[in-house]
Design a protein around this motif. Sequence first.
Motif: not given
Length: 193
Positions: A132-134, A123-129, A157-161
């Motif tokens: 962090a998740v990787f 779980i994370d707050d923001f997904l950008a690129n 969603s406009f970023q690649d993550g």
Amino acid sequence: MERLKQTILAEGKVLSNTVLKVDAFLNHQIDPALMEEIGKEFADRFAAAGITKILTLESSGIAPAVMAGLVLKVPVVFARKRKSLTLTDHLYSAQVHSFTKQETNEISISQTFITQDDTVLIIDDFLANGQAVFGLIDILKQAKATIAGIGIVIEKSFQDGGKSIRNAGYRVESLARIAHLSDGNVTFLEEEN
Ligand code: G4P
């Protein structure tokens, strides 16, 4: 998730075409009632996944992760970004590069708390690129744990993550997906479809 979207519209501040400030309820001041609802929503979406642990990254992932852990009745582990006096031996670590902040952090967890017997929800707050998740996925692979999926509070969603993680075969559940930020306005993905 409707209440989250309404809160973003009411209290979020669009700082630029790429950055949304949500200090009023998620990144600085925290709205516990909203976090409770977010926790329930993640728990509902992953109810059938056999989750045994939740993994997040300090600091802003902790509140939504703990609320989900409360409902799913599983422990929550947060990866640390800074060296700790007590977290020194037997670590799983990964490098996380932030394009937003132009810095690389080493994130770590103790090998004690996640094992190959675990089925883990990230779980994370923001997904950008998605870096962090990787990084968290890397740590779970080292632990040979099963990765049930990824729960995100706000996906840009406009970023690649999001695309990269879904293309890598993982289930990603985002409670609010932002199509774009422009002229001080937030547009959610569904509005465009
Ligand atoms: P990535 O992991 O998806 O690649 O994200 P990125 O490097 O771009 O983001 C680095 C930090 O900036 C993360 O917080 C992330 O949550 C945050 N972030 C990214 N985009 C936004 C945004 O539009 N608004 C806000 N408010 N934050 C954003 P962090 O450094 O881990 O901070 P914290 O968890 O300690 O609060």
